[in-house]
Enzyme design. Structure first.
Site, PDB file in Angstrom:
ATOM      1  N   LYS A 108      21.734 -33.941 -18.808  1.00 42.84           N
ATOM      2  CA  LYS A 108      21.420 -32.511 -18.741  1.00 42.84           C
ATOM      3  C   LYS A 108      21.909 -31.800 -19.997  1.00 42.84           C
ATOM      4  CE  LYS A 108      23.725 -29.071 -17.440  1.00 42.84           C
ATOM      5  NZ  LYS A 108      24.661 -28.154 -16.806  1.00 42.84           N
ATOM      6  N   ASP A 117      19.231 -28.892 -14.237  1.00 44.06           N
ATOM      7  CA  ASP A 117      20.466 -28.296 -13.716  1.00 44.06           C
ATOM      8  C   ASP A 117      20.236 -27.939 -12.243  1.00 44.06           C
ATOM      9  OD1 ASP A 117      18.924 -26.008 -13.652  1.00 44.06           O
ATOM     10  OD2 ASP A 117      20.484 -24.723 -14.510  1.00 44.06           O
TER      11      ASP A 117
END
Ligand code: SF4
Length: 256
Positions: free
Chosen positions: A147, A172
């Site tokens: 991420k 996320d």
């Protein structure tokens, strides 16, 4: 344009005139996804990273600090942080207690102090104090998962992101929740969700797609109380509360 200002929509599955007339919330995701993503891209003007940053190193540190926090809180402390510790050498050499005190408002400040000092030391050791551009090098940094690596690469090194075979989509908590609610995935594991989105979206949309889902999640599709009546893609959403659908975020909401 703020989609939150959209007037309430009826729960009917009628598509706007510009869309295929038979496109509904029950249509397959490959048909709905391009229309939904086009609408969100237009509404959020392609999205943007809401963290304040000027250098790739600042973006990397700010992204690490944003875990379990908000961009607003991170933006409140980073001007002081970067004025005092402007580069990896300064952060790596910083007094731990002083750094902890600065990072405290973002939560989990002890772990975050260790994380930013660890990443700063690795940048000095392996990359001459510069943030590397490839996903392989980014995810090899201590505490940097896909991420964070995707956020940094797509925003700070867009050309590398466009050609890197390891590049992907930053997933996320908002991207996770919205991807499930919109029926883009049935998974809860971010890596599997990333893979589903990469198959569903054209590569040119990987960076901005994540950003617009994050903005829509923050402004309209709240984890606990999605404002479906104000949602511009409500007519294509299989989780619309307005239409009485089941919330497909399921476990994702509990995680968020
Ligand atoms: S759950 Fe509601 S707010 Fe979220 S995308 Fe679907 S219709 Fe929009």
């Amino acid at each position: 344009m703020d989609p939150a200002s959209h007037p309430a929509q009826e729960p009917a599955s009628e598509a706007p005139a510009s869309e295929a007339p038979d496109l509904t919330r029950r249509s397959g995701k490959t048909k709905r996804a391009p229309v939904i993503m086009d609408a969100l891209h237009e509404a959020y003007e392609g999205g943007r990273v809401e963290l304040d940053w000027e250098t790739p190193f600042q973006l990397l540190v700010a992204t690490i600090l944003s875990a379990q926090s908000t961009d607003k809180k991170v933006n409140q402390i980073t001007p002081t942080l970067f004025a005092r510790y402007p580069d990896p050498a300064a952060i790596a050499a910083a007094d731990e207690a002083e750094l902890e005190a600065l990072l405290r408002p973002t939560g989990f400040y002890r772990q975050k102090t260790k994380a930013v000092q660890g990443v700063a030391a690795a940048l000095l050791e392996d990359h001459g104090g510069e943030v590397p551009e490839t996903m392989a090098e980014l995810v090899a940094l201590p505490g940097v998962a896909r991420k964070t690596a995707n956020v940094v690469q797509s925003a700070a090194f867009p050309e590398a992101h466009a050609r890197d075979p390891e590049a992907g989509i930053a997933v996320d908590t908002h991207v996770l929740r919205l991807s499930r609610r919109l029926g883009f995935t049935t998974h809860t594991d971010p890596t599997k969700i990333e893979r589903d989105l990469m198959r569903l979206w054209p590569r040119a949309r990987w960076a901005s797609g994540s950003l617009v889902l994050i903005l829509h999640g923050r402004r309209v599709c709240d984890a606990q109380r999605p404002r479906c009546a104000d949602c511009l893609v409500e007519h294509l959403c299989p989780s619309s509360q307005l239409a009485g659908c089941r919330d497909k975020a399921g476990q994702a909401r509990a995680l968020g």
